[in-house]
Design a protein around this motif. Structure first.
Motif, PDB file in Angstrom:
ATOM      1  N   SER A 334     -12.384  39.414  35.939  1.00 49.92           N
ATOM      2  CA  SER A 334     -13.665  40.045  35.359  1.00 49.92           C
ATOM      3  C   SER A 334     -13.695  41.662  35.761  1.00 49.92           C
ATOM      4  O   SER A 334     -14.384  42.534  35.181  1.00 49.92           O
ATOM      5  CB  SER A 334     -14.999  39.505  36.094  1.00 49.92           C
ATOM      6  OG  SER A 334     -14.931  39.607  37.233  1.00 49.92           O
ATOM      7  N   TYR A 347     -14.698  39.164  30.079  1.00 53.54           N
ATOM      8  CA  TYR A 347     -16.071  39.677  29.684  1.00 53.54           C
ATOM      9  C   TYR A 347     -17.022  38.376  29.269  1.00 53.54           C
ATOM     10  O   TYR A 347     -16.582  37.302  28.979  1.00 53.54           O
ATOM     11  CB  TYR A 347     -15.943  40.446  28.250  1.00 53.54           C
ATOM     12  CG  TYR A 347     -15.457  41.717  28.231  1.00 53.54           C
ATOM     13  CD1 TYR A 347     -15.954  42.899  28.820  1.00 53.54           C
ATOM     14  CD2 TYR A 347     -13.802  41.607  28.221  1.00 53.54           C
ATOM     15  CE1 TYR A 347     -15.204  44.056  28.781  1.00 53.54           C
ATOM     16  CE2 TYR A 347     -13.162  42.677  27.959  1.00 53.54           C
ATOM     17  CZ  TYR A 347     -13.755  43.870  28.589  1.00 53.54           C
ATOM     18  OH  TYR A 347     -12.985  45.084  28.450  1.00 53.54           O
ATOM     19  N   PRO A 352     -17.533  33.137  28.720  1.00 56.41           N
ATOM     20  CA  PRO A 352     -16.288  34.175  28.958  1.00 56.41           C
ATOM     21  C   PRO A 352     -15.381  34.182  28.122  1.00 56.41           C
ATOM     22  O   PRO A 352     -14.574  33.249  27.665  1.00 56.41           O
ATOM     23  CB  PRO A 352     -16.020  33.811  30.301  1.00 56.41           C
ATOM     24  CG  PRO A 352     -16.167  32.359  30.610  1.00 56.41           C
ATOM     25  CD  PRO A 352     -17.399  32.079  29.804  1.00 56.41           C
TER      26      PRO A 352
END
Length: 604
Positions: A334, A347, A352
């Motif tokens: 991340s 992201y 995600p």
């Protein structure tokens, strides 16, 4: 040129080679097939563990005249350093010099090859971080013999290399490494902790003894040892400085030796089972993606990454290598990582997603390069500026269009428009914006916008500046791990994959794409793929002086060397058309059979 027949493993292997009168008379079709078949047999012998047959085939490859001819062509026509001399200050440019080099090397014995090895010429080139990279430039003769050796050694190791290795290997590249990284993180989203590492002076510090131990009893082992210890000269000085470690970055054989030295990382990390698509099965703790000396280790937590770092540090020490302290990072995906000019980041929290985008540093470097072109060409005509800019735009966009680059492309197009507008207003400071717009901007074919920067050449040809957004996002299909170029059973797979390289090679050149498709993406003179990194020429079958026109029926795409051969042999329109016809007929027969039997091939 070469008459070769390969029998089954139970029978003997016979080669009969007859000399050619000159370079232009070489039948490259036979040369390419002879080398390809030998490489395939070396690959199979290595894969089956038949050491006796493997070494015999490698000796045969080292003394093969077809291999020598192909190596001379590669070194003097294809390689980027073909115009850079070594310590002897010699270059090989005309065909008569290539033929003279072939006659000289083919008449020398193996011991004479070894006796003539010379130290490399060392130069320094700047790196992006401001430091200098050392480059060793061998003589042309040494480069040719190294290329000969690579063809004997590489197939053996291609059968043994780990699937996680992508750098400096045939038919593998950066896009394959990035695709594997995406597959290893985006599918199950488990291994999201990353050990991102680079080695300190990999090529300069590889220990010789462990490397030579890995090469084992390869027939050209003593010659490789001499290259490693040949030393270097700080040009223009002729004083030889001995080398006790490392392999010169610039040698043709150095990338292969570096991959051999770094072979074994998967075993250190305990990686055992990997699918054909690169996904890890079983109980593997780690995933590994390596491109030369730059590699990524993926794990489920930070502690595992730290353990991997400790294990790899100890293993690298036995090779004379160590991590570059400033390039070793352990972080969660991340936070984002830089790998091969791209930014890979996770992201979102609820759902995600892993995206691969152009790294800001790569974008800044591109802008700096393009800005330099705009400023250095500000006094030149628009078509000359466009001819310098388009290859840069096409190359960068083709590389990054496999990721999520739409927003970056749009931003770059806006920036490029500002540079183009500034160019026009600087040339005509007393003219208004409407006049500048009509002078330099218009509607390009296939574009809805009338704000395309253009220029008209002296031949009244209109050139348009490419836009990054013209390059549509298309996902790269990663190479399958069990498909290797030297495997005779994978020929059909690689023929299809080579044909797909047209998109990266030519982008929007529809006319060349149509020509390539018409001739099955092969050169009709040497029957080799068009995409072997050699310069390509479009040849009119019926010369324009005799009334030939630039139509699809009268044009053919050939390699630079083959184009020279057409003119050197004065091949007529009929001769070229017959070769095109024979190419199509042969391929139709092979397609009808389903596959080609490489164990029983007769080359006339």
């Amino acid at each position: 040129m070469v008459k070769l027949r390969l029998m089954s493993e139970d029978n003997s292997l016979k080669i009969k080679e007859a000399p050619c009168p000159n370079w232009s008379a070489i039948k490259w079709k036979n040369v390419n097939k002879a080398v390809k078949i030998l490489r395939g047999q070396i690959f199979l012998a290595s894969k089956k563990g038949n050491t006796l047959r493997l070494r015999n085939l490698q000796r045969l490859m080292l003394r093969s005249r077809a291999n020598l001819l192909l190596s001379i062509r590669k070194v003097t026509r294809t390689n980027a350093g073909k115009r850079t001399p070594g310590m002897d200050k010699k270059l090989v440019t005309p065909n008569r010099e290539r033929w003279a080099l072939y006659q000289e090397l083919s008449s020398c014995s193996y011991s004479e090859w070894k006796a003539n090895i010379k130290p490399v010429r060392r130069i320094y080139v700047p790196k992006p971080n401001g430091k200098l990279r050392t480059i060793g430039i061998p003589t042309i003769s040494d480069r040719v013999i190294q290329a000969v050796t690579v063809n004997a050694l590489e197939p053996e190791w291609e059968a043994r290399f780990e699937s996680s290795s992508y750098g400096f290997r045939p038919k593998r590249g950066c896009k394959d490494a990035l695709a594997r990284l995406w597959l290893s993180t985006a599918r199950q989203k488990k291994k999201l902790w990353v050990l991102d590492a680079d080695l300190m002076g990999c090529f300069d510090n590889i220990a010789h003894d462990p490397l030579m131990k890995q090469i084992s009893d390869f027939p050209g082992r003593d010659m490789i040892d001499l290259w490693l210890k040949a030393g270097y000269c700080e040009f223009p000085s002729k004083d030889v400085i001995e080398t006790t470690a490392g392999t010169p970055q610039g040698d043709i054989i150095s990338p292969l030796l570096a991959n051999i030295a770094l072979h074994g990382m998967e075993a250190v990390l305990g990686i055992k089972t990997v699918s054909t698509s690169g996904h890890n099965y079983g109980t593997n703790k780690y995933s590994l993606i390596r491109y030369a000396d730059d590699f990524i280790v993926l794990a489920e937590n930070k502690e595992l990454c730290e353990q991997a770092k400790t294990m790899l540090e100890a293993w690298l020490a036995t090779k004379g290598l160590s991590f570059a302290a400033e390039k070793v990072h352990i972080r969660h995906l991340s936070e984002g990582i830089k790998f091969l000019g791209s930014n890979i980041c996770l992201y979102g929290k609820r759902d995600p997603t892993v995206l691969i985008t152009p790294h800001p540093e790569s974008v800044a470097k591109l802008k700096s390069k393009i800005k330099e072109i705009w400023l250095s060409r500000k006094a030149q005509a628009p078509h000359m500026v466009i001819s310098d800019l388009n290859p840069v735009v096409r190359s960068w966009a083709n590389y990054h269009c496999a990721g999520s680059a739409s927003k970056t492309f749009a931003a770059l197009d806006h920036w490029m428009f500002q540079r183009a507008w500034r160019y026009g207003t600087r040339r005509h400071p007393s003219k208004g914006g409407k006049w500048v717009k009509q002078k330099y901007f218009g509607s390009a074919p296939g574009s809805r916008s009338d704000w395309n920067f253009f220029g008209i050449s002296k031949l009244k040809i209109t050139l348009y500046l490419l836009k990054f957004s013209q390059f549509k996002i298309r996902r790269h299909v990663m190479v399958k791990n069990n498909m290797l170029p030297d495997d005779p059973l994978a020929t059909e797979y690689w023929n299809r994959r080579d044909a797909m390289k047209q998109f990266d090679k030519w982008g929007g050149y529809e006319s060349q794409l149509k020509l390539a498709k018409k001739q099955y993406h092969l050169c009709p003179i040497c029957r080799e793929t068009l995409y072997n990194d050699e310069e390509l020429h479009v040849h009119p079958i019926l010369p324009r002086a005799q009334g030939g026109k630039d139509t699809y029926g009268n044009l053919v795409i050939v390699h630079d060397t083959c184009h020279r051969q057409i003119h050197g042999l004065n091949l007529s329109e009929k001769d070229v058309r017959l070769r095109l016809y024979a190419l199509g007929k042969e391929l139709k027969i092979l397609l009808a059979k389903g596959k080609m039997d490489d164990t029983d091939i007769q080359l006339e």
